[in-house]
Design an enzyme around this catalytic site. Structure first.
Site, PDB file in Angstrom:
ATOM      1  N   CYS A   1     -15.437 -16.261  13.571  1.00  0.00           N
ATOM      2  CA  CYS A   1     -14.894 -14.923  13.260  1.00  0.00           C
ATOM      3  C   CYS A   1     -15.771 -14.247  12.207  1.00  0.00           C
ATOM      4  O   CYS A   1     -16.156 -13.078  12.357  1.00  0.00           O
ATOM      5  CB  CYS A   1     -13.441 -15.039  12.798  1.00  0.00           C
ATOM      6  SG  CYS A   1     -12.670 -13.444  12.463  1.00  0.00           S
ATOM      7  N   CYS A   2     -16.113 -14.983  11.131  1.00  0.00           N
ATOM      8  CA  CYS A   2     -16.993 -14.417  10.092  1.00  0.00           C
ATOM      9  C   CYS A   2     -18.345 -14.028  10.677  1.00  0.00           C
ATOM     10  O   CYS A   2     -18.940 -13.026  10.278  1.00  0.00           O
ATOM     11  CB  CYS A   2     -17.206 -15.417   8.961  1.00  0.00           C
ATOM     12  SG  CYS A   2     -15.806 -15.606   7.835  1.00  0.00           S
TER      13      CYS A   2
ATOM     14  N   CYS B   1     -11.317 -10.288   3.466  1.00  0.00           N
ATOM     15  CA  CYS B   1     -10.411  -9.814   4.509  1.00  0.00           C
ATOM     16  C   CYS B   1      -8.965 -10.170   4.135  1.00  0.00           C
ATOM     17  O   CYS B   1      -8.705 -11.220   3.530  1.00  0.00           O
ATOM     18  CB  CYS B   1     -10.750 -10.468   5.834  1.00  0.00           C
ATOM     19  SG  CYS B   1     -12.311  -9.912   6.526  1.00  0.00           S
TER      20      CYS B   1
ATOM     21  N   CYS C   1      -7.372 -13.586   5.013  1.00  0.00           N
ATOM     22  CA  CYS C   1      -8.104 -14.734   4.466  1.00  0.00           C
ATOM     23  C   CYS C   1      -8.209 -14.703   2.949  1.00  0.00           C
ATOM     24  O   CYS C   1      -9.016 -15.421   2.351  1.00  0.00           O
ATOM     25  CB  CYS C   1      -9.497 -14.794   5.086  1.00  0.00           C
ATOM     26  SG  CYS C   1      -9.453 -14.955   6.881  1.00  0.00           S
TER      27      CYS C   1
ATOM     28  N   CYS D   1     -19.070 -17.602   4.163  1.00  0.00           N
ATOM     29  CA  CYS D   1     -18.879 -16.900   5.432  1.00  0.00           C
ATOM     30  C   CYS D   1     -20.186 -16.597   6.126  1.00  0.00           C
ATOM     31  O   CYS D   1     -20.194 -16.001   7.189  1.00  0.00           O
ATOM     32  CB  CYS D   1     -18.100 -15.617   5.195  1.00  0.00           C
ATOM     33  SG  CYS D   1     -18.988 -14.449   4.151  1.00  0.00           S
TER      34      CYS D   1
HETATM   35  S1  ADX Z   1     -18.231 -13.457   0.370  1.00  0.00           S
HETATM   36  O1  ADX Z   1     -19.439 -14.052   0.940  1.00  0.00           O
HETATM   37  O2  ADX Z   1     -17.360 -14.436  -0.298  1.00  0.00           O
HETATM   38  O3  ADX Z   1     -17.489 -12.609   1.306  1.00  0.00           O
HETATM   39  P1  ADX Z   1     -17.996 -11.870  -1.988  1.00  0.00           P
HETATM   40  O4  ADX Z   1     -16.702 -11.248  -1.528  1.00  0.00           O
HETATM   41  O5  ADX Z   1     -17.940 -12.845  -3.090  1.00  0.00           O
HETATM   42  O6  ADX Z   1     -18.799 -12.497  -0.755  1.00  0.00           O
HETATM   43  O7  ADX Z   1     -18.974 -10.674  -2.351  1.00  0.00           O
HETATM   44  C1  ADX Z   1     -20.267 -10.928  -2.861  1.00  0.00           C
HETATM   45  C2  ADX Z   1     -21.182  -9.784  -2.463  1.00  0.00           C
HETATM   46  O8  ADX Z   1     -21.378  -9.815  -1.038  1.00  0.00           O
HETATM   47  C3  ADX Z   1     -20.651  -8.407  -2.761  1.00  0.00           C
HETATM   48  O9  ADX Z   1     -20.968  -8.029  -4.086  1.00  0.00           O
HETATM   49  C4  ADX Z   1     -21.352  -7.557  -1.725  1.00  0.00           C
HETATM   50  O10 ADX Z   1     -22.662  -7.243  -2.155  1.00  0.00           O
HETATM   51  C5  ADX Z   1     -21.438  -8.513  -0.525  1.00  0.00           C
HETATM   52  N1  ADX Z   1     -20.312  -8.319   0.403  1.00  0.00           N
HETATM   53  C6  ADX Z   1     -19.266  -9.146   0.610  1.00  0.00           C
HETATM   54  N2  ADX Z   1     -18.446  -8.655   1.548  1.00  0.00           N
HETATM   55  C7  ADX Z   1     -18.977  -7.490   1.963  1.00  0.00           C
HETATM   56  C8  ADX Z   1     -18.604  -6.472   2.903  1.00  0.00           C
HETATM   57  N3  ADX Z   1     -17.482  -6.565   3.636  1.00  0.00           N
HETATM   58  N4  ADX Z   1     -19.402  -5.405   3.043  1.00  0.00           N
HETATM   59  C9  ADX Z   1     -20.534  -5.294   2.319  1.00  0.00           C
HETATM   60  N5  ADX Z   1     -20.929  -6.197   1.425  1.00  0.00           N
HETATM   61  C10 ADX Z   1     -20.175  -7.276   1.229  1.00  0.00           C
HETATM   62 FE1  SF4 Z   2     -12.501 -13.200  10.125  1.00  0.00          FE
HETATM   63 FE2  SF4 Z   2     -11.253 -14.072   7.908  1.00  0.00          FE
HETATM   64 FE3  SF4 Z   2     -13.957 -14.151   8.131  1.00  0.00          FE
HETATM   65 FE4  SF4 Z   2     -12.634 -11.819   7.828  1.00  0.00          FE
HETATM   66  S1  SF4 Z   2     -12.816 -13.522   6.322  1.00  0.00           S
HETATM   67  S2  SF4 Z   2     -14.304 -12.205   9.213  1.00  0.00           S
HETATM   68  S3  SF4 Z   2     -10.800 -12.199   9.087  1.00  0.00           S
HETATM   69  S4  SF4 Z   2     -12.426 -15.324   9.321  1.00  0.00           S
END
Ligand code: ADX
Ligand code: SF4
Length: 244
Positions: free
Chosen positions: A128-129, A211, A214, A239
């Site tokens: 999904c990620c 998300c 999650c 992810c």
């Molecule tokens: S994650 O890998 O666990 O999802 P986290 O939420 O800590 O990352 O965010 C770290 C950095 O990843 C953010 O500062 C941003 O630069 C980038 N990032 C994470 N999610 C997104 C997103 N949905 N859209 C754009 N950038 C994102």
């Molecule tokens: Fe899918 Fe959860 Fe990953 Fe979002 S964080 S992309 S809902 S598995």
């Protein structure tokens, strides 16, 4: 996955010298000038978390128009995140390009496995990620030379091994994290001093926001990322956007 070219190695070295960390606005001005001087495509990915709101604020304060902002809309974000996205665009008068998952891939995943299949196994969660985040990120970074993210070392033990500027072999881009050494105290001091808008979930014990299905609130004493994919083992908690 190839190693950085000598040109990229040189650019990494210049960026290490350029990013002072003592003055974020100056860092953004320097990056903007670098984009102009060397005709570089520099982009910043925002998830609208508090670190990203600070970077957006600094980019705007520096008038760093060469830095392209984008977000990955997974389709499963919190309503609070969508509201903040709209408020941020309005307040700063900026463009934030949205990247979406492939419609075909989402449809076939949901048809085959179900709408919330990520709770069933780590491979289904990672799939999904991959569909909703990694593949759109690949498109967002397709022509980028430098990718700015809001990672901080304090966020997890893995992130303590990240460098402020480094070669990202997965996405074949130079990645830089101007806030890497910032503490939570520095983050919130900046927010209050500059009146930065932030996700209201941060006030309800959500230090890290991804998300909606999650992410959950953390309890007193739990670590920063414990609310992310909380049903999984700690070692699995990534992810695919970042190596840590
Ligand atoms: S994650 O890998 O666990 O999802 P986290 O939420 O800590 O990352 O965010 C770290 C950095 O990843 C953010 O500062 C941003 O630069 C980038 N990032 C994470 N999610 C997104 C997103 N949905 N859209 C754009 N950038 C994102
Ligand atoms: Fe899918 Fe959860 Fe990953 Fe979002 S964080 S992309 S809902 S598995």
């Amino acid at each position: 996955m190839s190693a950085p070219t000598p040109e990229n190695q040189e650019l990494i070295h210049s960026l290490e010298l350029l990013l002072s960390n003592s003055d974020l606005q100056a860092d953004m001005e320097a990056l903007n000038q670098l984009a102009i001087d060397q005709k570089l495509n520099i982009c910043f990915s925002t998830s609208f978390g508090v670190e990203d709101q600070i970077l957006t604020d600094a980019i705007k304060a520096a008038n760093a128009q060469q830095i392209r902002l984008f977000t990955l809309d997974t389709g499963r974000l919190f309503p609070e995140t969508y509201n903040l996205w709209a408020r941020t665009v309005k307040r700063y008068g900026i463009d934030i390009q949205a990247y979406y998952p492939s419609q075909e891939q989402v449809e076939s995943y949901v048809t085959e496995y179900g709408i919330n299949a990520f709770y069933e196994s780590v491979p289904l969660r990672k799939a999904c990620c991959h569909i909703r985040k990694v593949e759109p990120l690949k498109r967002a970074l397709a022509n980028a030379h430098i990718w700015i993210s809001g990672l901080r070392a304090e966020q997890s033990s893995n992130r303590q091994t990240v460098n402020k500027v480094e070669w990202d072999s997965s996405f074949q881009v130079i990645k830089c994290q101007p806030l890497l050494s910032w503490t939570a105290q520095q983050v919130w001091d900046y927010v209050h001093l500059n009146n930065v808008s932030y996700n209201t979930l941060h006030d309800s014990s959500f230090p890290s926001i991804g998300c909606a299905p999650c992410t959950r609130a953390v309890r007193e004493g739990e670590d920063f990322r414990s609310g992310r994919w909380w049903w999984e083992d700690n070692s699995q908690k990534e992810c695919g956007l970042h190596r840590s």
